[in-house]
Scaffold this motif. Structure first.
Motif, mmCIF file in Angstrom:
data_model
loop_
_atom_site.group_PDB
_atom_site.id
_atom_site.type_symbol
_atom_site.label_atom_id
_atom_site.label_comp_id
_atom_site.label_asym_id
_atom_site.label_seq_id
_atom_site.Cartn_x
_atom_site.Cartn_y
_atom_site.Cartn_z
ATOM 1 N N VAL A 20 4.098 20.129 -30.340
ATOM 2 C CA VAL A 20 3.628 21.014 -30.151
ATOM 3 C C VAL A 20 3.933 22.383 -30.629
ATOM 4 N N LEU A 21 4.498 22.739 -31.237
ATOM 5 C CA LEU A 21 5.237 23.345 -32.680
ATOM 6 C C LEU A 21 3.820 23.705 -33.145
ATOM 7 N N ASN A 22 3.151 22.608 -33.871
ATOM 8 C CA ASN A 22 2.138 23.268 -34.432
ATOM 9 C C ASN A 22 0.345 23.166 -34.428
ATOM 10 N N PHE A 23 0.419 22.897 -32.167
ATOM 11 C CA PHE A 23 -0.777 22.863 -32.307
ATOM 12 C C PHE A 23 -1.019 23.391 -30.966
ATOM 13 N N LEU A 24 0.159 22.943 -29.759
ATOM 14 C CA LEU A 24 -0.338 24.366 -28.598
ATOM 15 C C LEU A 24 0.707 24.226 -28.683
ATOM 16 N N LEU A 25 0.858 25.276 -29.407
ATOM 17 C CA LEU A 25 1.422 26.780 -29.155
ATOM 18 C C LEU A 25 0.652 27.914 -30.406
ATOM 19 N N PRO A 26 -0.088 27.410 -30.582
ATOM 20 C CA PRO A 26 -0.996 28.546 -31.237
ATOM 21 C C PRO A 26 -2.191 28.649 -30.384
ATOM 22 N N PHE A 27 -2.844 26.536 -29.583
ATOM 23 C CA PHE A 27 -3.729 27.723 -28.533
ATOM 24 C C PHE A 27 -3.035 28.218 -27.506
ATOM 25 N N ILE A 28 -1.936 28.511 -27.048
ATOM 26 C CA ILE A 28 -1.725 29.237 -26.134
ATOM 27 C C ILE A 28 -1.882 30.912 -26.750
ATOM 28 N N PHE A 29 -1.200 30.368 -28.274
ATOM 29 C CA PHE A 29 -1.680 32.310 -28.773
ATOM 30 C C PHE A 29 -2.756 32.615 -28.669
ATOM 31 N N SER A 30 -3.833 31.421 -28.954
ATOM 32 C CA SER A 30 -5.049 31.742 -29.521
ATOM 33 C C SER A 30 -5.494 33.023 -28.036
ATOM 34 N N LEU A 31 -5.385 31.340 -26.822
ATOM 35 C CA LEU A 31 -6.026 32.389 -26.121
ATOM 36 C C LEU A 31 -5.671 32.416 -24.849
ATOM 37 N N ILE A 32 -4.382 33.269 -24.860
ATOM 38 C CA ILE A 32 -4.054 34.695 -24.893
ATOM 39 C C ILE A 32 -4.718 35.298 -25.756
ATOM 40 N N THR A 33 -4.615 35.640 -26.276
ATOM 41 C CA THR A 33 -5.679 36.385 -27.705
ATOM 42 C C THR A 33 -6.730 36.987 -27.293
ATOM 43 N N ILE A 78 -0.478 35.008 -34.702
ATOM 44 C CA ILE A 78 0.376 34.055 -34.556
ATOM 45 C C ILE A 78 -0.194 32.917 -34.680
ATOM 46 N N ALA A 79 -1.050 33.064 -33.696
ATOM 47 C CA ALA A 79 -2.460 31.443 -33.545
ATOM 48 C C ALA A 79 -2.546 30.954 -34.772
ATOM 49 N N SER A 80 -2.975 31.737 -35.619
ATOM 50 C CA SER A 80 -3.238 31.818 -37.465
ATOM 51 C C SER A 80 -2.180 30.869 -37.724
ATOM 52 N N GLY A 81 -1.424 30.996 -37.732
ATOM 53 C CA GLY A 81 -0.192 30.556 -38.186
ATOM 54 C C GLY A 81 0.255 29.496 -38.630
ATOM 55 N N CYS A 82 -0.424 28.290 -38.270
ATOM 56 C CA CYS A 82 0.070 26.374 -37.292
ATOM 57 C C CYS A 82 -1.676 26.012 -38.231
ATOM 58 N N ALA A 83 -1.816 24.781 -36.936
ATOM 59 C CA ALA A 83 -2.734 23.842 -37.951
ATOM 60 C C ALA A 83 -4.290 24.604 -37.741
ATOM 61 N N LEU A 84 -4.195 24.243 -39.139
ATOM 62 C CA LEU A 84 -6.389 25.214 -39.856
ATOM 63 C C LEU A 84 -7.174 24.752 -38.848
ATOM 64 N N ASN A 85 -6.813 23.696 -37.883
ATOM 65 C CA ASN A 85 -8.412 23.600 -37.353
ATOM 66 C C ASN A 85 -8.474 24.633 -35.627
ATOM 67 N N VAL A 86 -7.122 24.893 -35.347
ATOM 68 C CA VAL A 86 -6.976 25.802 -34.345
ATOM 69 C C VAL A 86 -6.849 26.922 -34.830
ATOM 70 N N THR A 87 -6.663 27.497 -36.560
ATOM 71 C CA THR A 87 -6.779 28.148 -36.557
ATOM 72 C C THR A 87 -8.401 29.206 -37.153
ATOM 73 N N ALA A 88 -9.287 27.503 -37.276
ATOM 74 C CA ALA A 88 -10.453 28.061 -37.257
ATOM 75 C C ALA A 88 -10.916 28.185 -35.941
ATOM 76 N N ALA A 89 -10.281 28.328 -34.842
ATOM 77 C CA ALA A 89 -11.038 28.161 -33.794
ATOM 78 C C ALA A 89 -10.529 29.122 -33.413
ATOM 79 N N ASN A 90 -9.526 29.896 -33.486
ATOM 80 C CA ASN A 90 -9.052 30.671 -33.279
ATOM 81 C C ASN A 90 -9.758 32.166 -33.896
ATOM 82 N N CYS A 91 -9.992 32.463 -34.902
ATOM 83 C CA CYS A 91 -11.130 33.202 -35.721
ATOM 84 C C CYS A 91 -12.721 33.290 -34.567
#
Length: 485
Positions: free
Chosen positions: A155-168, A193-206
């Motif tokens: 949750v810390l490394n994947f779900l949490l950045p998804f939450i911040f990415s969707l919010i962003t 914040i969303a870019s600071g966890c798992a790199l695949n979520v970071t890529a999607a966020n950007c």
């Protein structure tokens, strides 16, 4: 049909809301039946050492973040939070449950809010959200998302950045709509914040923040602050990707970049085949198409040109492709089945959402040119898909039963969820009450394992790293867990 649905939106809202609640509420409730698993023991166990060495947990967490950044991985937010939060050490299992329930609720809520920002109509929002949640929780292979939904570290490394990415993304769209700079500033922070966890979520966020910029390009010329959320996410991504620890994790000599891109394409093809072999996925896409057409939803309020359609389709594919890339490149994968559960599930979240977005855009584009044809096609496609699901019911049923949401519901129904939790809680309470410095042996009688919950990881081998981590957390000499017949 379109006029009928438009006049009965309240009924649609009720139907979609009930269906969503059936899927989402048990998932959120299951967060209260989680426990420490695998790496959780070592992360929680490090808290006392950090406080002892640095006098303050936040200072210690910052030092641990830098250490992990240089030696392990660039996930600076995760590296910090895994020590700074320490929910179990702070509040025991109730504290852990509080965090897990809030995280699960926040994920689904942030998904709804983003879709509402795009669609605006509540009936359409709930319908598209239902289709999205179906793909995320009721397809085969969604059982692998156990690691991102019900594992604290996941949750810390994947779900949490998804939450911040969707919010962003939501804040970015709201800023474009209202022109209020504060939403862009907040989005810049949440994007970082969303870019600071798992790199695949970071890529999607950007990627999807960049897609928002491309689709709103004319407005950027008038208000430069629109780029702030993407800027925050992009800076965070550079910090994350450039970490020395990422290169330390590479297995052997680095791949040639062109070979990596080629391998990633093969990886994408393997996932494409996997997704489109699913009845639930096909039905969800058809449902999204029909809702968009029949409720006359406008994703882009000024209409979709041929060029915008081409850009959107190409952009959607690029988001999917580069979401897979950090994982396939680092692990030399040519097939998505080679990914571990958490990275596979995180990639699937992005890829499925991007397919749904593409269908929404395509549906609007077709409807704008052939409205009546699109309406008739929507009704026929939904009818045919329901008929197909019915005549292939045994296979459809097996796919639904393989979904994580069904597993959660079934575990609650059978009592396995409670029995599984009671056993895990007994193990943890026994470790909490054991005398410090002793060799602790715990005997576990047979119990029903909840299929939807993650394994604790403790074994009969006291030298196993999870056992040693548990021993360190509870100040014991050794821990052995023996499962009796």
């Amino acid at each position: 049909m379109s006029d009928f649905l438009t006049k009965n939106k309240k009924l649609l809202i009720i139907i979609f809301a009930i269906a969503l609640a059936i899927l989402i509420v048990p998932m959120i409730s299951a967060g209260a039946y989680t426990y420490l698993c695998e790496d959780d023991f070592s992360f929680e166990g490090a808290v006392e050492d950090l406080i002892r060495d640095y006098g303050n947990i936040y200072v210690g967490a910052a030092h641990r973040m830098i250490e992990y950044y240089n030696t392990n991985q660039g996930t600076y937010v995760f590296n910090f939070l895994m020590s700074a939060l320490h929910m179990y050490t702070r509040g025991g299992l109730p504290g852990l449950h509080f965090f897990m329930v809030i995280s699960l609720a926040a994920f689904f809520l942030s998904l709804i809010l983003l879709i509402k920002q795009i669609i605006k109509d509540w009936a359409g929002t709930l319908g598209i959200t239902l289709a999205s949640v179906l793909t995320l929780t009721e397809m085969y292979n969604t059982y692998r998302s156990i690691e991102i939904f019900f594992w604290y570290t996941g949750v810390l490394n994947f779900l949490l950045p998804f939450i911040f990415s969707l919010i962003t993304a939501t804040l970015s769209l709201h800023n474009i709509k209202t022109g209020k700079t504060r939403f862009a500033v907040i989005g810049m922070i949440t994007g970082f914040i969303a870019s600071g966890c798992a790199l695949n979520v970071t890529a999607a966020n950007c990627a999807w923040l960049l897609a928002i910029l491309v689709l709103s390009y004319p407005k950027i010329m008038k208000r430069k602050t629109i780029v702030l959320p993407f800027a925050g996410a992009f800076v965070g991504a550079i910090i994350n990707a450039a970490a020395p620890g990422n290169f330390n994790r590479l297995d052997g000599a680095p791949l040639n970049i062109f070979t990596g891109l080629s391998n990633n394409f093969l990886c994408y093809i393997s996932d494409f085949k996997l997704l489109f072999s699913s009845r639930i996925f096909w039905f969800s896409l058809i449902l999204c198409f029909a809702i968009t057409v029949l409720l006359k939803i406008k994703i882009l309020p000024n209409g979709i040109s041929n060029l915008q359609l081409a850009i959107t389709m190409a952009g959607s594919w690029l988001v999917q492709y580069f979401t897979l890339f950090p994982v396939s490149f680092a692990n030399r994968l040519t097939d998505i089945s080679g990914m571990d559960q958490r990275t596979f599930s995180a990639c699937e979240v992005v890829i499925k959402l991007m397919f749904i977005f593409s269908v929404l855009i395509l549906a609007q584009w077709i409807s704008e040119r052939k409205e009546k044809t699109a309406e008739y096609a929507s009704v026929v496609l939904v009818a045919l898909s329901l008929f197909f699901l019915l005549i292939t019911y045994p296979t459809t049923k097996n796919e639904l039963k393989g979904g994580i949401a069904y597993m959660v519901i079934d575990d609650f129904r059978s009592g396995a969820m409670v029995e599984n939790y009671n056993t895990r809680e007994y193990v943890i309470s026994s470790l909490e009450n054991a005398e410090e410095g002793t060799d602790t042996i715990i005997y576990i009688a047979p119990f029903r394992i909840a299929n939807s919950m993650y394994g604790m990881g403790l074994d009969t081998d006291s030298g196993w790293f999870v056992n040693r981590s548990a021993a360190g957390l509870f100040n014991l000499n050794s821990v052995t867990v023996i499962y009796t017949d």
